[in-house]
Design a protein around this motif. Sequence first.
Motif, PDB file in Angstrom:
ATOM      1  N   SER A   6      -2.284   3.363   4.113  1.00 39.57           N
ATOM      2  CA  SER A   6      -3.050   2.467   3.244  1.00 39.57           C
ATOM      3  C   SER A   6      -4.351   3.097   2.754  1.00 39.57           C
ATOM      4  O   SER A   6      -5.099   2.464   2.006  1.00 39.57           O
ATOM      5  CB  SER A   6      -3.359   1.162   3.986  1.00 39.57           C
TER       6      SER A   6
ATOM      7  N   LYS B 100     -16.339  -2.402   4.632  1.00 39.10           N
ATOM      8  CA  LYS B 100     -15.829  -3.716   5.016  1.00 39.10           C
ATOM      9  C   LYS B 100     -16.530  -4.762   4.168  1.00 39.10           C
ATOM     10  O   LYS B 100     -17.762  -4.795   4.089  1.00 39.10           O
ATOM     11  CB  LYS B 100     -16.095  -3.977   6.502  1.00 39.10           C
TER      12      LYS B 100
ATOM     13  N   VAL C  30      -5.481  -2.234  11.262  1.00 38.70           N
ATOM     14  CA  VAL C  30      -5.665  -2.894   9.970  1.00 38.70           C
ATOM     15  C   VAL C  30      -5.037  -2.065   8.858  1.00 38.70           C
ATOM     16  O   VAL C  30      -4.844  -0.855   8.987  1.00 38.70           O
ATOM     17  CB  VAL C  30      -7.162  -3.124   9.650  1.00 38.70           C
TER      18      VAL C  30
ATOM     19  N   ASP D 222     -16.098  -8.993   3.133  1.00 36.98           N
ATOM     20  CA  ASP D 222     -15.398 -10.270   3.306  1.00 36.98           C
ATOM     21  C   ASP D 222     -14.205 -10.141   4.252  1.00 36.98           C
ATOM     22  O   ASP D 222     -13.129 -10.711   4.018  1.00 36.98           O
ATOM     23  CB  ASP D 222     -14.924 -10.811   1.951  1.00 36.98           C
TER      24      ASP D 222
ATOM     25  N   SER E 251     -11.695  -1.332   2.882  1.00 37.83           N
ATOM     26  CA  SER E 251     -11.207  -0.392   1.870  1.00 37.83           C
ATOM     27  C   SER E 251     -11.449   1.012   2.401  1.00 37.83           C
ATOM     28  O   SER E 251     -12.412   1.251   3.139  1.00 37.83           O
ATOM     29  CB  SER E 251     -11.925  -0.588   0.532  1.00 37.83           C
TER      30      SER E 251
ATOM     31  N   ALA F 108      -5.801  -0.981   5.058  1.00 37.88           N
ATOM     32  CA  ALA F 108      -6.877  -0.944   4.067  1.00 37.88           C
ATOM     33  C   ALA F 108      -6.400  -1.578   2.771  1.00 37.88           C
ATOM     34  O   ALA F 108      -5.237  -1.445   2.379  1.00 37.88           O
ATOM     35  CB  ALA F 108      -7.319   0.496   3.819  1.00 37.88           C
ATOM     36  N   ASP F 109      -7.313  -2.259   2.115  1.00 36.55           N
ATOM     37  CA  ASP F 109      -6.994  -2.947   0.867  1.00 36.55           C
ATOM     38  C   ASP F 109      -7.974  -2.484  -0.206  1.00 36.55           C
ATOM     39  O   ASP F 109      -9.040  -3.079  -0.381  1.00 36.55           O
ATOM     40  CB  ASP F 109      -7.098  -4.464   1.063  1.00 36.55           C
TER      41      ASP F 109
ATOM     42  N   LYS G 179     -12.304  -7.652   4.795  1.00 34.54           N
ATOM     43  CA  LYS G 179     -11.286  -6.684   4.393  1.00 34.54           C
ATOM     44  C   LYS G 179     -11.878  -5.276   4.377  1.00 34.54           C
ATOM     45  O   LYS G 179     -13.056  -5.092   4.079  1.00 34.54           O
ATOM     46  CB  LYS G 179     -10.731  -7.026   3.007  1.00 34.54           C
TER      47      LYS G 179
END
Length: 396
Positions: free
Chosen positions: A210, A242, A320, A244, A248, A322-323, A246
């Motif tokens: 991700s 980081k 986690v 909210d 990246s 990643a987004d 989430k």
Amino acid sequence: MEIALLGNGTVAQGVISHIALLQTQNKTTFHVAKVLLRETRELPSPLYTHDFQAILNDKKIKIIVEAIGGIHPAYDYVKAAILAKKHVVSANKNLVSEHGEELDRLAKENKVAFLFSAAVGGGLPILSTLSRVRRVEEITRFEGILNGTTNYILDAMTRRNMPFAEALKKAQEAGYAEADPSGDLQGADLLYKVRVAACVGMNVWIDPRSIAKLSLEFIAKEDIDYFASRERVIRYLVNVSKHDGKFSAYIQPTAVEASEIAALVFDNNNYFSYTGERSRTQILIGQGAGGSVTAANILRDLALIQDGIRWFLDGDAESVVADPTGITMRYYLRMSLDAYHRLNPEYIVQSTPTLSGMRCITALMKVAELCKVIENLQTIDPKVFAVAIKEEAETC
């Protein structure tokens, strides 16, 4: 306190040299008792051995320093050492990224240390700093130049006006680049380091699939010159944040303003900045490649063990994904004419012909979307090259 070294490369030799110097100054109680060599190598003196089991069975040896690199046999040796209740210090980013969670758990169960400061940042105390900071405040972001090889190449191309091939050759001659530099240029080295730094600093194991990653492999002097004419410098940056709840995470060649700190990190130096909820942004800069500086970080871990510090990880790190969909940036793209004709015109805000094809600047794009575009273009032109334009970054 007696230690054994696994491996005899530049890092291991640096450890031996540093300890020998400290002994002449009466500043250490550490003593190198054994150095493990591969069975294919001759033993130059009684200090060296091919017998790992003898090291495990030697009760006088309290600490194993793993300086082999790679996953195997390093993983097998480190796991066996921990189960034999010996402290372990490693400089192996691959090992920690792939098996750090398991080895840390085993170390806690056996009440021994598992430390790996030198796995990220060469001589910089990045991981030990992150470990301490995270105990008192949340770290919400970090960014850095974490590969001394690629920074040396980029700096040589920028300040010494070298073409890529010459800069790479100089890096290899200086001992900063491997004979096969693909792991550095394609970002695999940085992928390991991002995962390790995120775990120590943010208590998460980020799924490597991700992490958005763009390669530096096909950079050319014309790319350097394009940004130099606009008072910008290309650096190979990592970024984890980081927002909210989430995360990246991305690794990409990035054009930064020539006045930015990252642009002023020269030669094989590394740069690392992190943002804490109270301490704000803090910065570390220093040597990021080379046996001597990496060995210095190993010695710091040995000192931590003497002080009773055993682990960097808490043992409850969350896994986690990643987004990166919330991060948008403009990009510089260079590609062949055939690839350019495949590119959706809606992405392009500016384009210019070059001797080898086309150069264009994109509209604001999500990082994940850009990676998919590059993947599609590479089916036509495998040497498509992309650079993020940092000051355009926005969070949706």
